[in-house]
Scaffold this motif. Structure first.
Motif, PDB file in Angstrom:
ATOM      1  N   LEU A  28       0.828  -1.210   0.000  1.00  0.00           N
ATOM      2  CA  LEU A  28       0.000   0.000   0.000  1.00  0.00           C
ATOM      3  C   LEU A  28       0.860   1.257   0.000  1.00  0.00           C
ATOM      4  CD1 LEU A  28      -2.748  -0.980   2.602  1.00  0.00           C
ATOM      5  CD2 LEU A  28      -3.067  -0.661   0.140  1.00  0.00           C
ATOM      6  N   VAL A  29       1.920   1.241   0.793  1.00  0.00           N
ATOM      7  CA  VAL A  29       2.819   2.395   0.873  1.00  0.00           C
ATOM      8  C   VAL A  29       3.572   2.570  -0.444  1.00  0.00           C
ATOM      9  CG1 VAL A  29       4.878   3.305   2.021  1.00  0.00           C
ATOM     10  CG2 VAL A  29       3.023   2.352   3.389  1.00  0.00           C
ATOM     11  N   ARG A  30       4.115   1.482  -0.959  1.00  0.00           N
ATOM     12  CA  ARG A  30       4.884   1.555  -2.215  1.00  0.00           C
ATOM     13  C   ARG A  30       4.020   2.011  -3.386  1.00  0.00           C
ATOM     14  NH1 ARG A  30      10.159   1.831  -2.439  1.00  0.00           N
ATOM     15  NH2 ARG A  30      10.105   0.769  -4.426  1.00  0.00           N
ATOM     16  N   SER A  31       2.750   1.628  -3.407  1.00  0.00           N
ATOM     17  CA  SER A  31       1.847   2.011  -4.500  1.00  0.00           C
ATOM     18  C   SER A  31       1.363   3.452  -4.362  1.00  0.00           C
ATOM     19  CB  SER A  31       0.641   1.079  -4.553  1.00  0.00           C
ATOM     20  OG  SER A  31      -0.214   1.322  -3.445  1.00  0.00           O
ATOM     21  N   GLY A  32       1.509   4.026  -3.171  1.00  0.00           N
ATOM     22  CA  GLY A  32       1.023   5.380  -2.942  1.00  0.00           C
ATOM     23  C   GLY A  32      -0.392   5.437  -2.404  1.00  0.00           C
ATOM     24  N   ASP A  33      -1.043   4.283  -2.267  1.00  0.00           N
ATOM     25  CA  ASP A  33      -2.400   4.271  -1.711  1.00  0.00           C
ATOM     26  C   ASP A  33      -2.402   4.756  -0.261  1.00  0.00           C
ATOM     27  OD1 ASP A  33      -3.522   3.331  -4.048  1.00  0.00           O
ATOM     28  OD2 ASP A  33      -3.558   1.245  -3.399  1.00  0.00           O
ATOM     29  N   LEU A  34      -1.355   4.436   0.454  1.00  0.00           N
ATOM     30  CA  LEU A  34      -1.182   4.859   1.848  1.00  0.00           C
ATOM     31  C   LEU A  34       0.120   5.647   1.914  1.00  0.00           C
ATOM     32  CD1 LEU A  34      -1.919   4.805   4.861  1.00  0.00           C
ATOM     33  CD2 LEU A  34      -0.788   2.581   5.005  1.00  0.00           C
ATOM     34  N   ARG A  35       0.025   6.916   2.267  1.00  0.00           N
ATOM     35  CA  ARG A  35       1.215   7.760   2.296  1.00  0.00           C
ATOM     36  C   ARG A  35       2.101   7.422   3.482  1.00  0.00           C
ATOM     37  NH1 ARG A  35      -0.009  13.972   1.466  1.00  0.00           N
ATOM     38  NH2 ARG A  35       2.091  13.887   2.290  1.00  0.00           N
ATOM     39  N   GLY A  36       3.385   7.302   3.209  1.00  0.00           N
ATOM     40  CA  GLY A  36       4.371   7.026   4.245  1.00  0.00           C
ATOM     41  C   GLY A  36       5.660   7.754   3.927  1.00  0.00           C
ATOM     42  N   VAL A  47       4.336   5.611   8.923  1.00  0.00           N
ATOM     43  CA  VAL A  47       3.066   6.155   8.447  1.00  0.00           C
ATOM     44  C   VAL A  47       2.511   7.041   9.551  1.00  0.00           C
ATOM     45  CG1 VAL A  47       0.709   5.601   7.729  1.00  0.00           C
ATOM     46  CG2 VAL A  47       2.618   4.164   6.977  1.00  0.00           C
ATOM     47  N   GLU A  48       2.209   8.263   9.189  1.00  0.00           N
ATOM     48  CA  GLU A  48       1.642   9.190  10.169  1.00  0.00           C
ATOM     49  C   GLU A  48       0.211   8.759  10.502  1.00  0.00           C
ATOM     50  OE1 GLU A  48       1.761  13.989  10.891  1.00  0.00           O
ATOM     51  OE2 GLU A  48       1.960  13.224   8.864  1.00  0.00           O
ATOM     52  N   GLU A  53      -5.613   7.303   9.148  1.00  0.00           N
ATOM     53  CA  GLU A  53      -7.038   7.612   9.304  1.00  0.00           C
ATOM     54  C   GLU A  53      -7.642   8.084   7.984  1.00  0.00           C
ATOM     55  OE1 GLU A  53      -8.961   6.832  11.830  1.00  0.00           O
ATOM     56  OE2 GLU A  53      -7.193   6.007  12.814  1.00  0.00           O
ATOM     57  N   ASP A  54      -6.880   8.889   7.225  1.00  0.00           N
ATOM     58  CA  ASP A  54      -7.345   9.354   5.922  1.00  0.00           C
ATOM     59  C   ASP A  54      -7.530   8.168   4.968  1.00  0.00           C
ATOM     60  OD1 ASP A  54      -7.978  11.464   4.014  1.00  0.00           O
ATOM     61  OD2 ASP A  54      -6.057  10.965   3.073  1.00  0.00           O
ATOM     62  N   TYR A  55      -6.587   7.242   4.975  1.00  0.00           N
ATOM     63  CA  TYR A  55      -6.682   6.044   4.140  1.00  0.00           C
ATOM     64  C   TYR A  55      -7.947   5.254   4.496  1.00  0.00           C
ATOM     65  CZ  TYR A  55      -5.887   1.328   2.478  1.00  0.00           C
ATOM     66  OH  TYR A  55      -6.057   0.095   1.887  1.00  0.00           O
ATOM     67  N   ILE A  56      -8.187   5.077   5.783  1.00  0.00           N
ATOM     68  CA  ILE A  56      -9.363   4.323   6.237  1.00  0.00           C
ATOM     69  C   ILE A  56     -10.642   5.010   5.758  1.00  0.00           C
ATOM     70  CG2 ILE A  56     -10.700   3.623   8.268  1.00  0.00           C
ATOM     71  CD1 ILE A  56      -7.909   3.183   9.660  1.00  0.00           C
ATOM     72  N   GLN A  57     -10.712   6.333   5.875  1.00  0.00           N
ATOM     73  CA  GLN A  57     -11.899   7.066   5.425  1.00  0.00           C
ATOM     74  C   GLN A  57     -12.100   6.934   3.921  1.00  0.00           C
ATOM     75  OE1 GLN A  57     -14.314   8.297   7.358  1.00  0.00           O
ATOM     76  NE2 GLN A  57     -13.061   7.384   8.970  1.00  0.00           N
ATOM     77  N   ARG A  58     -11.000   6.966   3.152  1.00  0.00           N
ATOM     78  CA  ARG A  58     -11.103   6.782   1.696  1.00  0.00           C
ATOM     79  C   ARG A  58     -11.637   5.392   1.362  1.00  0.00           C
ATOM     80  NH1 ARG A  58      -5.900   8.873   1.711  1.00  0.00           N
ATOM     81  NH2 ARG A  58      -5.057   6.929   0.873  1.00  0.00           N
ATOM     82  N   GLN A  59     -11.239   4.400   2.138  1.00  0.00           N
ATOM     83  CA  GLN A  59     -11.717   3.031   1.891  1.00  0.00           C
ATOM     84  C   GLN A  59     -13.204   2.908   2.208  1.00  0.00           C
ATOM     85  OE1 GLN A  59      -9.796   0.890   0.152  1.00  0.00           O
ATOM     86  NE2 GLN A  59      -8.567   2.744   0.173  1.00  0.00           N
TER      87      GLN A  59
END
Length: 78
Positions: A28-36, A47-48, A53-59
């Protein structure tokens, strides 16, 4: 006194929160889906908390959109 939750999480911490493997979090981090970010000489990923939390809300939003699309397709087929 309870210490506040850390600002940055390790990939194993994120994996525990999401109940997935560390390998899945890394993808997820490498793909950019989850910023790290990478820190330190060994380039360890962090991962901040707010990014998680932003990733979870997007999902949640994506899941809702998928459900709405399925509902629309189902009602159109009738």
């Amino acid at each position: 006194m309870v210490s506040p939750s850390p600002r940055f999480l390790t990939l194993p911490d994120v994996a525990e929160v999401l109940n997935v493997t560390v390998r899945q979090v890394y993808a997820l981090v490498r793909s950019g889906d989850l910023r790290g970010i990478q820190i330190g000489g060994r380039g360890q990923w962090r991962v901040e908390q707010v990014e998680l939390e932003d990733y979870i809300q997007r999902q949640y939003a994506r899941a809702q959109a998928n459900l709405s699309e399925l509902d629309h397709e189902h009602s159109s087929a009738e």
